[in-house]
Each structure stands twice: as structure tokens, then as C-alpha cells.
Design a protein around this motif. Structure first.
Motif, PDB file in Angstrom:
ATOM      1  N   ASP A 128      56.184  23.114 -14.205  1.00  0.00           N
ATOM      2  CA  ASP A 128      56.703  23.558 -12.908  1.00  0.00           C
ATOM      3  C   ASP A 128      55.629  23.329 -11.855  1.00  0.00           C
ATOM      4  OD1 ASP A 128      58.035  24.674 -10.830  1.00  0.00           O
ATOM      5  OD2 ASP A 128      58.157  26.698 -11.665  1.00  0.00           O
ATOM      6  N   TRP A 129      55.597  22.116 -11.318  1.00  0.00           N
ATOM      7  CA  TRP A 129      54.549  21.760 -10.360  1.00  0.00           C
ATOM      8  C   TRP A 129      54.706  22.507  -9.050  1.00  0.00           C
ATOM      9  CZ3 TRP A 129      50.406  19.787 -12.184  1.00  0.00           C
ATOM     10  CH2 TRP A 129      50.454  18.961 -13.316  1.00  0.00           C
ATOM     11  N   ARG A 130      55.896  22.933  -8.706  1.00  0.00           N
ATOM     12  CA  ARG A 130      56.083  23.698  -7.464  1.00  0.00           C
ATOM     13  C   ARG A 130      55.307  25.010  -7.528  1.00  0.00           C
ATOM     14  NH1 ARG A 130      59.342  27.826  -5.817  1.00  0.00           N
ATOM     15  NH2 ARG A 130      59.857  27.882  -3.573  1.00  0.00           N
ATOM     16  N   THR A 131      55.404  25.709  -8.651  1.00  0.00           N
ATOM     17  CA  THR A 131      54.665  26.961  -8.805  1.00  0.00           C
ATOM     18  C   THR A 131      53.166  26.715  -8.807  1.00  0.00           C
ATOM     19  OG1 THR A 131      56.496  27.906 -10.071  1.00  0.00           O
ATOM     20  CG2 THR A 131      54.364  28.982 -10.263  1.00  0.00           C
ATOM     21  N   VAL A 132      52.734  25.647  -9.478  1.00  0.00           N
ATOM     22  CA  VAL A 132      51.307  25.333  -9.519  1.00  0.00           C
ATOM     23  C   VAL A 132      50.773  25.041  -8.124  1.00  0.00           C
ATOM     24  CG1 VAL A 132      49.599  23.704 -10.404  1.00  0.00           C
ATOM     25  CG2 VAL A 132      51.442  24.509 -11.898  1.00  0.00           C
ATOM     26  N   LEU A 133      51.512  24.260  -7.339  1.00  0.00           N
ATOM     27  CA  LEU A 133      51.074  23.929  -5.986  1.00  0.00           C
ATOM     28  C   LEU A 133      51.082  25.158  -5.079  1.00  0.00           C
ATOM     29  CD1 LEU A 133      52.855  20.488  -5.469  1.00  0.00           C
ATOM     30  CD2 LEU A 133      50.444  20.921  -5.976  1.00  0.00           C
ATOM     31  N   LEU A 134      52.076  26.030  -5.241  1.00  0.00           N
ATOM     32  CA  LEU A 134      52.100  27.258  -4.433  1.00  0.00           C
ATOM     33  C   LEU A 134      50.907  28.152  -4.745  1.00  0.00           C
ATOM     34  CD1 LEU A 134      55.894  28.266  -4.420  1.00  0.00           C
ATOM     35  CD2 LEU A 134      54.513  27.503  -2.482  1.00  0.00           C
ATOM     36  N   LEU A 135      50.597  28.312  -6.026  1.00  0.00           N
ATOM     37  CA  LEU A 135      49.443  29.134  -6.403  1.00  0.00           C
ATOM     38  C   LEU A 135      48.143  28.522  -5.887  1.00  0.00           C
ATOM     39  CD1 LEU A 135      50.330  30.190 -10.062  1.00  0.00           C
ATOM     40  CD2 LEU A 135      50.212  31.668  -8.053  1.00  0.00           C
ATOM     41  N   ALA A 162      50.615  35.266  -4.600  1.00  0.00           N
ATOM     42  CA  ALA A 162      50.708  34.949  -6.021  1.00  0.00           C
ATOM     43  C   ALA A 162      52.003  35.502  -6.623  1.00  0.00           C
ATOM     44  CB  ALA A 162      49.499  35.500  -6.760  1.00  0.00           C
ATOM     45  N   ALA A 163      52.375  36.717  -6.229  1.00  0.00           N
ATOM     46  CA  ALA A 163      53.625  37.283  -6.725  1.00  0.00           C
ATOM     47  C   ALA A 163      54.833  36.473  -6.248  1.00  0.00           C
ATOM     48  CB  ALA A 163      53.747  38.743  -6.267  1.00  0.00           C
ATOM     49  N   TYR A 164      54.783  36.021  -4.995  1.00  0.00           N
ATOM     50  CA  TYR A 164      55.887  35.197  -4.474  1.00  0.00           C
ATOM     51  C   TYR A 164      55.959  33.865  -5.205  1.00  0.00           C
ATOM     52  CZ  TYR A 164      58.786  32.583  -1.191  1.00  0.00           C
ATOM     53  OH  TYR A 164      59.768  31.812  -0.632  1.00  0.00           O
ATOM     54  N   ASP A 174      56.529  44.453  -2.726  1.00  0.00           N
ATOM     55  CA  ASP A 174      55.373  43.601  -3.041  1.00  0.00           C
ATOM     56  C   ASP A 174      54.244  43.708  -2.022  1.00  0.00           C
ATOM     57  OD1 ASP A 174      56.693  42.817  -5.290  1.00  0.00           O
ATOM     58  OD2 ASP A 174      57.378  40.894  -4.477  1.00  0.00           O
ATOM     59  N   PRO A 175      54.496  43.730  -0.697  1.00  0.00           N
ATOM     60  CA  PRO A 175      53.374  43.859   0.249  1.00  0.00           C
ATOM     61  C   PRO A 175      52.598  45.161   0.079  1.00  0.00           C
ATOM     62  CG  PRO A 175      55.329  43.059   1.373  1.00  0.00           C
ATOM     63  CD  PRO A 175      55.759  43.473   0.005  1.00  0.00           C
ATOM     64  N   LEU A 176      53.296  46.255  -0.220  1.00  0.00           N
ATOM     65  CA  LEU A 176      52.611  47.533  -0.403  1.00  0.00           C
ATOM     66  C   LEU A 176      51.740  47.523  -1.658  1.00  0.00           C
ATOM     67  CD1 LEU A 176      55.515  50.005   0.530  1.00  0.00           C
ATOM     68  CD2 LEU A 176      53.621  49.201   1.970  1.00  0.00           C
ATOM     69  N   ILE A 177      52.268  46.973  -2.731  1.00  0.00           N
ATOM     70  CA  ILE A 177      51.481  46.893  -3.963  1.00  0.00           C
ATOM     71  C   ILE A 177      50.279  45.974  -3.761  1.00  0.00           C
ATOM     72  CG2 ILE A 177      51.527  46.154  -6.378  1.00  0.00           C
ATOM     73  CD1 ILE A 177      54.448  46.938  -6.492  1.00  0.00           C
ATOM     74  N   ALA A 178      50.476  44.846  -3.073  1.00  0.00           N
ATOM     75  CA  ALA A 178      49.372  43.920  -2.820  1.00  0.00           C
ATOM     76  C   ALA A 178      48.293  44.570  -1.970  1.00  0.00           C
ATOM     77  CB  ALA A 178      49.904  42.658  -2.138  1.00  0.00           C
ATOM     78  N   ALA A 179      48.696  45.307  -0.935  1.00  0.00           N
ATOM     79  CA  ALA A 179      47.708  45.988  -0.089  1.00  0.00           C
ATOM     80  C   ALA A 179      46.950  47.050  -0.886  1.00  0.00           C
ATOM     81  CB  ALA A 179      48.401  46.615   1.117  1.00  0.00           C
TER      82      ALA A 179
END
Length: 206
Positions: A128-135, A162-164, A174-179
Motif C-alpha cells: 500500500d504505497w499510498r499509506t507509506v507515502l502519507l506516513l 499518522a492515525a489518519y 483523534d485530535p484530542l488524543i494526539a494533543a
């Protein structure tokens, strides 16, 4: 009245002299020399069957890099207690070397990694190159933004990105957990371990 025998005559043995080695085949360099690439093919086959040794080399390289960075670290400014900034790199570097050595011993003894047998994993699917490039983009973006924005903000963007990239779409959670993870990491490294991290605009607040 006599009948002639119809049985075929037995073949006579050849009287040609044998070669120097006792074989009737001609002795020449083509018949006695081994193939030129036989040893190279054997080496490549041996390495292909033990491809896990590449992971061992990577672990060794990472361990040496981490230990070298820890030894060259300037601790006079960052030292704030008995547990200095060198402690964690030393533990991580030594752990990488130990894991690499144990894995190499297991591979040389015949240990092999088993193929993934999960029901929800298709081994025939391409990467899954899309996920690799996003990360990759998320990590590079966090590395660029950590200077001007500080670690709390850049770390939050890193965890959320990273979660996205990995498929999470909970925009309210997700933003609250990331913060929270970013602030927790900042306080642990900056206050407990004595490793100063850039606070950015939040330096006065935190």
C-alpha cells in the motif's frame, strides 16, 4: 537337417585404449573443470535462504548509530538529575545490538520467519504505497515544523497525521488524543528525563 540359429551375435568389446583416467571419455578442460559461477550461485542461494540476516545488519547499524550519538551528546547543559539524557539512548542502543545478535544466532541455527497466516491478510496483494507515502510526508512535515511550532504542536500533528494515514477517521476524537500524547511526551522528556525539547509558542505557557 540343421537349422541356423537366429539369435543375434553378442557385441564385441571395444579394444580402443582408455584414457589416462580409465574413462573412455576424452580428458579435457571442459569435462573436468567446475562451472565458473558455481560458487557465486551457491553464495547467493545461501544468502537468499537467510535473508533475515539483512534485518540483523540493520539492527546492528541502528544500535551503533544510537550509541554513537549518545556518547557524543553534550550533557553539561541538559543534565538535571541522576537520569540524564544519555540513559534512554544507551538502553535503546544496547537493546538493538542484543536483539540483532540473538536474531543472527537464531537465523544461523536454521530459524526461519513464518509467513503471515492471518485470515484478514492477503499475501498476494501489493504494498500500500499510498499509506507509506502519507506516513513519510507526515514524518517529514513534523521534522520541519518542530522548530518554528515546537514539539507540542508538531507532535500533535505527527500523531494525528499518522492515525489518519493508517485509516482512522474519528475527527472529533483523534485530535484530542494526539494533543494529549504530544503533551505527555513533552513533559516526560523535558521534565523527567532532562532532554530539552523545543516548546515553540507554548514555551511560556508550558
Amino acid at each position: 537337417m540343421t537349422t541356423e540359429s537366429t539369435e543375434p551375435a553378442e557385441p564385441t568389446e571395444s579394444t580402443e585404449p582408455a584414457g589416462p583416467t580409465g574413462s573412455a571419455e576424452p580428458a579435457g578442460p571442459a569435462g573436468s573443470a567446475e562451472p565458473t559461477g558455481a560458487s557465486g550461485n551457491t553464495t547467493r542461494a545461501w544468502l537468499r535462504e537467510r535473508s533475515e540476516l539483512g534485518v540483523c545488519l540493520l539492527l546492528f547499524a541502528l544500535g551503533v548509530l544510537v550509541l554513537t550519538d549518545a556518547l557524543t551528546m553534550d550533557v553539561d547543559i541538559a543534565q538535571r538529575g541522576p537520569i540524564g539524557p544519555r540513559t534512554v539512548p544507551f538502553v535503546v542502543g544496547a537493546g538493538l545490538l542484543l536483539v540483532g545478535a540473538l536474531l543472527a544466532v537464531d537465523v544461523l541455527r536454521g530459524g526461519r520467519g513464518e509467513a503471515e497466516g492471518g485470515e484478514d491478510v492477503d499475501l498476494d496483494e501489493p504494498a500500500d504505497w499510498r499509506t507509506v507515502l502519507l506516513l513519510t510526508g507526515v514524518f517529514l512535515g513534523a521534522a520541519v515544523l518542530i522548530g518554528p511550532l515546537g514539539f507540542p504542536i508538531a507532535g500533535a500533528l505527527l500523531f494525528w497525521g499518522a492515525a489518519y494515514a493508517l485509516g482512522s477517521r474519528h475527527y472529533d476524537r483523534d485530535p484530542l488524543i494526539a494533543a494529549g500524547l504530544s503533551l505527555f511526551t513533552y513533559f516526560v522528556f523535558d521534565n523527567l528525563l532532562g532532554v530539552p525539547l523545543p516548546g515553540g509558542p507554548l514555551m511560556g505557557v508550558l
